[in-house]
Scaffold this active site. Structure first.
Site, PDB file in Angstrom:
ATOM      1  CE1 TYR A  59      -3.166  -2.904   0.339  1.00  0.00           C
ATOM      2  CE2 TYR A  59      -3.545  -2.317   2.621  1.00  0.00           C
ATOM      3  CZ  TYR A  59      -3.814  -3.120   1.533  1.00  0.00           C
ATOM      4  OH  TYR A  59      -4.744  -4.128   1.637  1.00  0.00           O
ATOM      5  N   PRO A 202     -15.901  -4.035   2.564  1.00  0.00           N
ATOM      6  CG  PRO A 202     -15.972  -3.120   4.712  1.00  0.00           C
ATOM      7  CD  PRO A 202     -15.029  -3.421   3.582  1.00  0.00           C
ATOM      8  CG  LEU A 203     -19.046   0.074   3.388  1.00  0.00           C
ATOM      9  CD1 LEU A 203     -18.811   1.527   3.777  1.00  0.00           C
ATOM     10  CD2 LEU A 203     -20.413  -0.390   3.859  1.00  0.00           C
ATOM     11  CB  ALA A 204     -19.425  -3.232  -2.743  1.00  0.00           C
ATOM     12  N   GLY A 210     -25.097   3.867  -0.680  1.00  0.00           N
ATOM     13  CA  GLY A 210     -26.297   4.555  -1.119  1.00  0.00           C
ATOM     14  C   GLY A 210     -26.030   5.906  -1.770  1.00  0.00           C
TER      15      GLY A 210
END
Length: 324
Positions: A59, A202-204, A210
């Site tokens: 990273y 985890p939130l793609a 949203g």
């Protein structure tokens, strides 16, 4: 903040902090973020009870490790947090794994890396020599727990066998409402045996926040090359996103928080979302306190199963059009 009920030297919070964006250009946050906001995010995460901080040597080519290490040092040291990093297994022989582990510890400014993971399964080099290197690092105290990343369940089990049956604590895999493969076999095995599934993305990459729709798609950074954000996929995801909003409204929460709560509803899961601001890490941490009902969790799972995005080679024409 809730913690896993697993015997480890330090407690593992169910919500952690992923730090790929520290020092990396892919996310488009810029130098000011790495030099300023990152330290504030780490300090606030600690105040909120987050104990798991995940990075890797690749990273930002080591820069993420340096930024994280300095931020942890400035906010109280590392005695009460889990510092997790990863070795990228280009040639994961025992000697190279040992050398890379020592280098990561130096960049992080720690005497011991709490969780040292193999970043990817090497398709040519087996895990026996890699695990000899891991064991040597553990024997001299450079690392505590051993983990893997992006391993199948069978390879995770074989790697543990290569350690003589000694625990390989965790497997860091893509896991979210729209990436549910670990639910089939990996997660049940981890729950039976006292292992951890670390859920990255985890939130793609923000799909489950949203914030985006078919008429409002990300325009830059790494998300622009993610097939999930193609217009046809955003349209197909609308029922799932609408349900996330409905459940969020019932809990006075955000869709992203509900997506995280869906993950940590499962035992033995640590979700490691990134954060671009202090406010975002605060929202992430608060997701640990959201208790979904069984019917809410089941409805979200059913809505996710009904979402069939266009991915892989089938998505290439759409990605080309998007780039134009």
């Amino acid at each position: 903040m809730r913690h896993l009920d697993i015997a480890t030297a330090k407690p593992y919070s169910v919500i952690g902090l992923g730090t790929w964006q520290f020092g990396s250009r892919e996310w488009g946050y810029g130098t000011d973020y790495a030099d300023g906001e990152a330290a504030k995010i780490v300090a606030r995460a600690r105040e909120l009870g987050i104990t798991v901080f995940d990075t890797a040597e690749v990273y930002g080519f080591g820069r993420s490790e340096r930024i994280l290490g300095q931020a942890l040092a400035d906010s109280g040291g590392t005695d009460d947090v889990v510092v997790a990093s990863k070795v990228f297994p280009v040639m994961p022989t025992a000697a190279i794994v040992q050398q890379r582990g020592v280098a990561s510890a130096q960049r992080l400014g720690v005497q011991q890396i709490d969780l040292y993971q193999v970043h990817q399964p090497n398709p040519v080099v087996g895990d026996a020599t890699t695990m000899r290197g891991m064991q040597a690092l553990r024997d001299v105290g450079v690392i505590d727990e051993v983990g893997v990343s992006n391993y199948s369940l069978k390879r995770w089990q074989r790697a543990e066998g290569a350690r003589g049956g000694q625990r390989i604590l965790s497997n860091q895999v893509q896991f979210s409402l729209v990436s549910r493969d670990p639910m089939a076999e990996m997660l049940p095995w981890a729950q039976r045996t006292g292992h951890i599934v670390m859920a990255y993305s985890p939130l793609a990459q923000g799909l489950l926040s949203g914030r985006y729709g078919a008429d409002h798609r990300p325009t830059g950074g790494i998300r622009a090359t993610n097939a999930m954000f193609l217009p046809e996929n955003m349209t197909a995801a609308a029922p799932l996103l609408d349900l996330l909003r409905d459940v969020a409204s019932a809990h006075d929460a955000t869709p992203a928080q509900i997506a995280l709560a869906w993950l940590v509803y499962f035992p033995n899961v640590v979700a490691i979302p990134g954060a671009s601001s202090v406010a975002q890490v605060e929202r992430n941490a608060a997701a640990a306190d959201i208790v979904l009902t069984g019917s809410e969790h089941g409805a979200l799972t059913a809505a996710a199963e009904a979402f069939h995005p266009t991915t892989g080679l089938s998505a290439l024409p759409g990605l080309v059009r998007a780039r134009r």
